[in-house]
Write an enzyme that holds these catalytic residues in place. Structure first.
Site, PDB file in Angstrom:
ATOM      1  N   HIS A 198      -8.177 -11.368 -14.614  1.00 30.89           N
ATOM      2  CA  HIS A 198      -7.609 -10.811 -15.843  1.00 30.89           C
ATOM      3  C   HIS A 198      -6.105 -10.710 -15.681  1.00 30.89           C
ATOM      4  O   HIS A 198      -5.599 -10.412 -14.589  1.00 30.89           O
ATOM      5  CB  HIS A 198      -8.205  -9.426 -16.122  1.00 30.89           C
ATOM      6  CG  HIS A 198      -7.779  -8.849 -17.441  1.00 30.89           C
ATOM      7  ND1 HIS A 198      -8.110  -9.429 -18.647  1.00 30.89           N
ATOM      8  CD2 HIS A 198      -7.037  -7.748 -17.738  1.00 30.89           C
ATOM      9  CE1 HIS A 198      -7.597  -8.705 -19.638  1.00 30.89           C
ATOM     10  NE2 HIS A 198      -6.942  -7.684 -19.111  1.00 30.89           N
ATOM     11  N   THR A 199      -5.363 -10.973 -16.771  1.00 27.74           N
ATOM     12  CA  THR A 199      -3.903 -10.915 -16.741  1.00 27.74           C
ATOM     13  C   THR A 199      -3.388 -10.023 -17.858  1.00 27.74           C
ATOM     14  O   THR A 199      -3.978  -9.965 -18.948  1.00 27.74           O
ATOM     15  CB  THR A 199      -3.290 -12.320 -16.913  1.00 27.74           C
ATOM     16  OG1 THR A 199      -3.694 -12.846 -18.177  1.00 27.74           O
ATOM     17  CG2 THR A 199      -3.735 -13.257 -15.807  1.00 27.74           C
TER      18      THR A 199
ATOM     19  N   ALA B 220     -14.872   8.522   0.524  1.00 30.05           N
ATOM     20  CA  ALA B 220     -13.645   7.726   0.389  1.00 30.05           C
ATOM     21  C   ALA B 220     -13.707   6.473   1.251  1.00 30.05           C
ATOM     22  O   ALA B 220     -12.741   6.115   1.926  1.00 30.05           O
ATOM     23  CB  ALA B 220     -12.421   8.568   0.754  1.00 30.05           C
ATOM     24  N   ASP B 221     -14.860   5.800   1.213  1.00 34.06           N
ATOM     25  CA  ASP B 221     -15.030   4.593   2.015  1.00 34.06           C
ATOM     26  C   ASP B 221     -14.260   3.429   1.391  1.00 34.06           C
ATOM     27  O   ASP B 221     -13.679   3.544   0.316  1.00 34.06           O
ATOM     28  CB  ASP B 221     -16.513   4.262   2.161  1.00 34.06           C
ATOM     29  CG  ASP B 221     -16.856   3.726   3.539  1.00 34.06           C
ATOM     30  OD1 ASP B 221     -16.024   3.008   4.119  1.00 34.06           O
ATOM     31  OD2 ASP B 221     -17.955   4.036   4.045  1.00 34.06           O
ATOM     32  N   ASP B 222     -14.292   2.279   2.080  1.00 35.93           N
ATOM     33  CA  ASP B 222     -13.448   1.154   1.691  1.00 35.93           C
ATOM     34  C   ASP B 222     -13.982   0.362   0.509  1.00 35.93           C
ATOM     35  O   ASP B 222     -13.224  -0.338  -0.163  1.00 35.93           O
ATOM     36  CB  ASP B 222     -13.263   0.219   2.896  1.00 35.93           C
ATOM     37  CG  ASP B 222     -12.600   0.921   4.055  1.00 35.93           C
ATOM     38  OD1 ASP B 222     -11.418   1.284   3.917  1.00 35.93           O
ATOM     39  OD2 ASP B 222     -13.258   1.142   5.085  1.00 35.93           O
TER      40      ASP B 222
ATOM     41  N   ASP C  11      -8.355  -4.112  -4.974  1.00 37.77           N
ATOM     42  CA  ASP C  11      -7.085  -3.609  -4.475  1.00 37.77           C
ATOM     43  C   ASP C  11      -5.956  -4.452  -5.075  1.00 37.77           C
ATOM     44  O   ASP C  11      -6.067  -5.674  -5.145  1.00 37.77           O
ATOM     45  CB  ASP C  11      -7.023  -3.684  -2.945  1.00 37.77           C
ATOM     46  CG  ASP C  11      -6.195  -2.562  -2.349  1.00 37.77           C
ATOM     47  OD1 ASP C  11      -5.101  -2.308  -2.882  1.00 37.77           O
ATOM     48  OD2 ASP C  11      -6.635  -1.941  -1.366  1.00 37.77           O
TER      49      ASP C  11
ATOM     50  N   LYS D  16       0.452   3.516  -3.168  1.00 36.61           N
ATOM     51  CA  LYS D  16      -0.768   4.262  -3.453  1.00 36.61           C
ATOM     52  C   LYS D  16      -0.436   5.714  -3.784  1.00 36.61           C
ATOM     53  O   LYS D  16       0.551   6.274  -3.295  1.00 36.61           O
ATOM     54  CB  LYS D  16      -1.704   4.228  -2.239  1.00 36.61           C
ATOM     55  CG  LYS D  16      -2.333   2.869  -1.991  1.00 36.61           C
ATOM     56  CD  LYS D  16      -3.214   2.877  -0.767  1.00 36.61           C
ATOM     57  CE  LYS D  16      -4.505   3.640  -0.981  1.00 36.61           C
ATOM     58  NZ  LYS D  16      -5.458   3.465   0.144  1.00 36.61           N
TER      59      LYS D  16
ATOM     60  N   CYS E 272       0.814  -1.211   0.000  1.00 35.67           N
ATOM     61  CA  CYS E 272       0.000   0.000   0.000  1.00 35.67           C
ATOM     62  C   CYS E 272       0.847   1.261   0.000  1.00 35.67           C
ATOM     63  O   CYS E 272       0.310   2.367  -0.129  1.00 35.67           O
ATOM     64  CB  CYS E 272      -0.940  -0.009   1.204  1.00 35.67           C
ATOM     65  SG  CYS E 272      -2.339  -1.134   0.995  1.00 35.67           S
TER      66      CYS E 272
ATOM     67  N   ASP F 200     -10.620   0.436   7.520  1.00 37.49           N
ATOM     68  CA  ASP F 200      -9.332  -0.208   7.783  1.00 37.49           C
ATOM     69  C   ASP F 200      -8.212   0.778   7.474  1.00 37.49           C
ATOM     70  O   ASP F 200      -8.327   1.639   6.612  1.00 37.49           O
ATOM     71  CB  ASP F 200      -9.161  -1.538   7.035  1.00 37.49           C
ATOM     72  CG  ASP F 200      -9.248  -1.420   5.523  1.00 37.49           C
ATOM     73  OD1 ASP F 200      -9.609  -0.345   5.015  1.00 37.49           O
ATOM     74  OD2 ASP F 200      -8.955  -2.416   4.846  1.00 37.49           O
TER      75      ASP F 200
END
Length: 361
Positions: free
Chosen positions: A148-149, A57-59, A76, A27, A24, A235
């Site tokens: 997806h790749t 801006a919730d999770d 994420d 970000k 993270c 979180d």
């Protein structure tokens, strides 16, 4: 090596050396992100069934399906925070599923998002990353039902995670109330440990602590959703405790007080931060929101770094009524969250525009 050949296992570089930022910590800084997104919702379709969108801006996004079910949808993904591919997959998957728990939801399935430098990493390494993610999803009781790749310059892995929650048990990050107590589910310091690891200065005990924290599923979120005394939930991830605490405060239109002496820290991280093992994201975070935080005189630089330290797969931050504190802490303890602690309170203050919303004492 030809453009289509695979690298040998012996030539595989450290995963963390292939990314400019890991976990993270990669970000986009909150200030820049706010600028990028400031007009993204203007003129958009907002159906009444959309219970949670981008407004606070919730999770995760939440869409009501019927009177008893709402769909929780989130995604994420990030670049490696560790060198072991299996561990990287586990950490990324745990982090992605956490956003479902942070809404009070129960995960139901996931989709994998995979971007890999296929001319740098052999199929075996990529397979281990995916296996780590699969192991965590199995522990959460959900399948990886697709994905997806792409071929990318830096290795990227994560999930789209979907869950269900009863609309009346939905826990947003914007519903804290004056007088609520704040409880943090995990100790801080993952970003500091990752900075030491990238510089090959993290010992085996530090790595074990980092891995234990980042792969612990935030399962208490489901039980917290059933407690009437729990008013808000989020979180703590890439923006650190400071950034996500401010989101909770802004959403409620209130202010927070954090007692720094009660904030749990992973063993050894304060000393490491004092030695300069701090991520670039920590500084970017502070530059974005430091003016909104009131610090006590003499607050140490290493503590400031930990306040803005990006947490990969960090702990739940709970805003609950004072009479619910013991029940919330007991719930965390039952599920193995030994660092969970009461760290502050929601103040009955409505700061003016630009004034600090978070006070550290």
């Amino acid at each position: 090596m030809s453009a289509t050949s695979s690298p040998s296992q012996a030539s595989v570089p450290r995963l963390s050396s292939l990314s400019h930022g890991g976990g993270c910590g990669c970000k986009i800084a909150p200030g820049l992100l706010s600028e990028i997104l400031k007009n993204s919702g203007v003129g958009g379709l907002v159906p009444p069934e959309l219970l949670v969108g981008i407004e606070t801006a919730d999770d995760a996004a939440v869409y009501q399906l019927n009177e008893e079910q709402a769909l929780v949808a989130t995604t994420d993904f990030f670049m490696p925070i560790v060198d072991d591919p299996y561990d990287f997959g586990r950490i990324a998957a745990t982090n992605a599923i956490s956003d479902v728990y942070a809404m009070g939801g129960r995960p139901i399935f996931a989709l994998a998002l995979v971007g890999m430098p296929i001319n740098v990493l052999p199929p075996e390494t990529i397979g281990r990353i995916l296996a780590g993610g699969q192991a965590v999803c199995a522990a959460a009781g959900i399948p990886i039902a697709g994905g997806h790749t792409i071929d990318s310059v830096e290795p990227i892995y994560g999930l789209v995670a979907l869950g269900l929650v009863h609309p009346k048990r939905l826990k947003r990050n914007a519903d804290a109330r004056p007088g609520d107590r704040l409880i943090l589910g995990k100790a801080l310091g993952v970003g500091v440990l990752s900075a030491a690891l990238k510089k090959e200065q993290l010992d085996s005990e530090g790595y074990a602590r980092m891995l234990a924290s980042t792969t612990q599923l935030n399962t208490p979120g489901m039980a917290l959703a059933a407690l009437e005394g729990v008013h808000a939930l989020t979180d703590v991830t890439g923006f650190g405790l400071g950034g996500h605490g401010l989101e909770l405060a802004r959403g409620a239109g209130l202010a927070l007080r954090i007692d720094w002496s009660r904030v749990p820290l992973l063993p050894g991280v304060r000393a490491l931060a004092g030695q300069g093992f701090v991520t670039g994201a920590s500084g970017r975070n502070w530059a974005s929101y430091g003016s909104q935080i009131a610090l006590p005189e003499g607050f140490a630089a290493e503590d400031c770094a930990l306040l803005s330290d990006p947490q990969t797969s960090g702990g739940l931050l709970v805003s609950c009524a004072p009479e619910a504190v013991d029940e919330v802490l007991a719930l965390f303890r039952r599920e193995g969250f030994d660092y969970a602690a009461e760290i502050g309170e929601v103040l009955d203050e409505r700061p003016a525009e630009g004034a600090p919303r978070l006070r550290v004492v």
